[in-house]
Motif scaffolding. Structure first.
Motif, PDB file in Angstrom:
ATOM      1  N   UNK A  47       0.851  -1.186   0.000  1.00 43.33           N
ATOM      2  CA  UNK A  47       0.000   0.000   0.000  1.00 43.33           C
ATOM      3  C   UNK A  47       0.890   1.241   0.000  1.00 43.33           C
ATOM      4  N   UNK A  48       0.693   2.117  -0.995  1.00 47.60           N
ATOM      5  CA  UNK A  48       1.472   3.348  -1.065  1.00 47.60           C
ATOM      6  C   UNK A  48       0.736   4.485  -0.367  1.00 47.60           C
ATOM      7  N   UNK A  49      -0.571   4.545  -0.562  1.00 42.18           N
ATOM      8  CA  UNK A  49      -1.359   5.625   0.027  1.00 42.18           C
ATOM      9  C   UNK A  49      -2.772   5.123   0.266  1.00 42.18           C
ATOM     10  N   UNK A  50      -3.175   5.085   1.518  1.00 44.24           N
ATOM     11  CA  UNK A  50      -4.567   4.741   1.839  1.00 44.24           C
ATOM     12  C   UNK A  50      -5.180   5.800   2.733  1.00 44.24           C
ATOM     13  N   UNK A  51      -4.676   7.005   2.639  1.00 41.53           N
ATOM     14  CA  UNK A  51      -5.106   8.074   3.537  1.00 41.53           C
ATOM     15  C   UNK A  51      -6.575   8.453   3.359  1.00 41.53           C
ATOM     16  N   UNK A  52      -7.150   8.180   2.198  1.00 44.09           N
ATOM     17  CA  UNK A  52      -8.547   8.519   1.940  1.00 44.09           C
ATOM     18  C   UNK A  52      -9.473   7.321   2.076  1.00 44.09           C
ATOM     19  N   UNK A  53      -8.956   6.214   2.530  1.00 40.74           N
ATOM     20  CA  UNK A  53      -9.778   5.018   2.696  1.00 40.74           C
ATOM     21  C   UNK A  53     -10.413   5.035   4.085  1.00 40.74           C
ATOM     22  N   UNK A  54     -11.748   5.016   4.161  1.00 39.73           N
ATOM     23  CA  UNK A  54     -12.397   4.972   5.486  1.00 39.73           C
ATOM     24  C   UNK A  54     -12.063   3.649   6.166  1.00 39.73           C
ATOM     25  N   UNK A  55     -11.067   3.670   7.016  1.00 43.47           N
ATOM     26  CA  UNK A  55     -10.467   2.426   7.503  1.00 43.47           C
ATOM     27  C   UNK A  55     -11.374   1.614   8.416  1.00 43.47           C
ATOM     28  N   UNK A  56     -12.395   2.243   8.962  1.00 42.75           N
ATOM     29  CA  UNK A  56     -13.248   1.475   9.855  1.00 42.75           C
ATOM     30  C   UNK A  56     -14.149   0.508   9.098  1.00 42.75           C
ATOM     31  N   UNK A  57     -14.433   0.797   7.830  1.00 41.46           N
ATOM     32  CA  UNK A  57     -15.346  -0.089   7.102  1.00 41.46           C
ATOM     33  C   UNK A  57     -14.796  -0.575   5.768  1.00 41.46           C
ATOM     34  N   UNK A  58     -13.786   0.105   5.244  1.00 40.53           N
ATOM     35  CA  UNK A  58     -13.229  -0.239   3.939  1.00 40.53           C
ATOM     36  C   UNK A  58     -11.873  -0.918   4.139  1.00 40.53           C
ATOM     37  N   UNK A  59     -11.604  -1.914   3.295  1.00 40.51           N
ATOM     38  CA  UNK A  59     -10.279  -2.523   3.278  1.00 40.51           C
ATOM     39  C   UNK A  59      -9.941  -2.906   1.843  1.00 40.51           C
ATOM     40  N   UNK A  60      -8.657  -2.918   1.545  1.00 36.91           N
ATOM     41  CA  UNK A  60      -8.209  -3.285   0.205  1.00 36.91           C
ATOM     42  C   UNK A  60      -6.930  -4.092   0.328  1.00 36.91           C
ATOM     43  N   UNK A  61      -6.832  -5.107  -0.529  1.00 32.58           N
ATOM     44  CA  UNK A  61      -5.630  -5.947  -0.529  1.00 32.58           C
ATOM     45  C   UNK A  61      -5.231  -6.238  -1.960  1.00 32.58           C
ATOM     46  N   UNK A  62      -3.941  -6.547  -2.095  1.00 32.70           N
ATOM     47  CA  UNK A  62      -3.392  -6.974  -3.381  1.00 32.70           C
ATOM     48  C   UNK A  62      -2.257  -7.958  -3.057  1.00 32.70           C
ATOM     49  N   UNK A  63      -2.627  -9.133  -2.610  1.00 24.45           N
ATOM     50  CA  UNK A  63      -1.659 -10.038  -1.967  1.00 24.45           C
ATOM     51  C   UNK A  63      -0.514 -10.508  -2.837  1.00 24.45           C
ATOM     52  N   UNK A  64      -0.698 -10.685  -4.115  1.00 22.37           N
ATOM     53  CA  UNK A  64       0.380 -11.182  -4.968  1.00 22.37           C
ATOM     54  C   UNK A  64       0.840 -10.124  -5.950  1.00 22.37           C
ATOM     55  N   UNK A  65       0.394  -8.900  -5.740  1.00 20.29           N
ATOM     56  CA  UNK A  65       0.811  -7.823  -6.628  1.00 20.29           C
ATOM     57  C   UNK A  65       0.170  -7.866  -7.990  1.00 20.29           C
ATOM     58  N   UNK A  66      -0.921  -8.631  -8.115  1.00 16.91           N
ATOM     59  CA  UNK A  66      -1.634  -8.643  -9.397  1.00 16.91           C
ATOM     60  C   UNK A  66      -3.069  -8.188  -9.175  1.00 16.91           C
ATOM     61  N   UNK A  67      -4.006  -9.147  -8.950  1.00 15.60           N
ATOM     62  CA  UNK A  67      -5.402  -8.787  -8.709  1.00 15.60           C
ATOM     63  C   UNK A  67      -5.567  -8.105  -7.352  1.00 15.60           C
ATOM     64  N   UNK A  68      -6.693  -7.404  -7.224  1.00 21.02           N
ATOM     65  CA  UNK A  68      -6.955  -6.702  -5.975  1.00 21.02           C
ATOM     66  C   UNK A  68      -8.424  -6.822  -5.600  1.00 21.02           C
ATOM     67  N   UNK A  69      -8.692  -6.760  -4.311  1.00 24.50           N
ATOM     68  CA  UNK A  69     -10.052  -6.784  -3.792  1.00 24.50           C
ATOM     69  C   UNK A  69     -10.271  -5.590  -2.874  1.00 24.50           C
TER      70      UNK A  69
END
Lengths: 111, 115
Positions: A54-76
């Motif tokens: 993660x380079x920048x997640x400052x605008x992600x509402x962390x209490x309810x939103x999450x994002x991952x990209x475990x192998x550096x390809x697809x993301x959820x």
């Protein structure tokens, strides 16, 4: 060459439900972005990755939103306990040098 | 902090007429500027991009834009609009001296083309 793909294209849920969005970037693009685009507004960056980091997640509402990209390809991108204010289109983009390429988006309606 | 303003939320032009869509930016460093177009139910597509240098940049489908440092503007133009140009247009600025790395978008201008 295939573009950025996203699924699902549409989602409708009740407040309090969870939802996940999936993105497959263009092959070889190491940087991936998630944007939120409310109706009749411009895209607003939520989070971006370089490879799996993660380079920048400052605008992600962390209490309810999450994002991952475990192998550096697809993301959820996941929203726990959605609110009506989350109604928007969620766009994924990947970058090659100086240009971001966008997927078609997932349109989310929270009732 | 950087920002982009597109003063005209909606613009209507007749097919064949000329077009200008306005964009004003606020950024203290060297701006890298972009115009994207969004067709219905599709993602954003790049029309053109500006790097410091020639202030007039050419894009796809006959679009061009002119950068003005004194006016903090990057207006989009087209000499003759086609019905297929009916779409929403977004101006964006790239920050952190890393072109394209992190974009801040304006609110968009919705273009309607009259037959």
């Amino acid at each position: 060459e295939a573009g950025v793909t996203q699924s699902p294209r549409y989602a409708v849920l009740q407040e309090g439900q969870a939802v996940s969005f999936w993105c497959d970037p263009i092959s070889g693009h190491d940087t991936l972005y998630w944007y939120q685009q409310p109706r009749d507004q411009g895209p607003q960056l939520l989070v971006y990755f370089r490879d799996e980091a993660v380079i920048d997640n400052s605008q992600l509402p962390s209490d309810r939103f999450s994002a991952v990209r475990p192998k550096g390809t697809n993301s959820t991108l996941k929203i726990q306990s959605a609110k009506q204010g989350d109604t928007a289109t969620y766009l994924c983009a990947s970058r090659d040098r100086d240009t971001q390429y966008f997927g078609p988006g997932t349109r989310l309606l929270v009732l | 902090a950087q920002s982009v303003t597109q003063p005209d939320a909606r613009v209507t032009v007749s097919e064949g007429a000329s077009l200008q869509l306005r964009c004003k930016y606020s950024y203290f460093g060297t701006p890298y500027l972009f115009w994207y177009v969004q067709y219905p139910r599709q993602g954003l597509q790049l029309l053109l991009k500006y790097y410091p240098g020639d202030p007039v940049v050419q894009g796809v489908n006959g679009f061009e834009a002119e950068f003005s440092k004194s006016n903090s503007s990057f207006h989009l133009r087209k000499a003759s609009v086609h019905w297929s140009d009916w779409a929403v247009y977004f101006c964006a600025v790239s920050v952190n001296n890393n072109a394209g790395a992190k974009l801040t978008f304006g609110g968009g201008t919705r273009l309607t083309v009259r037959p």
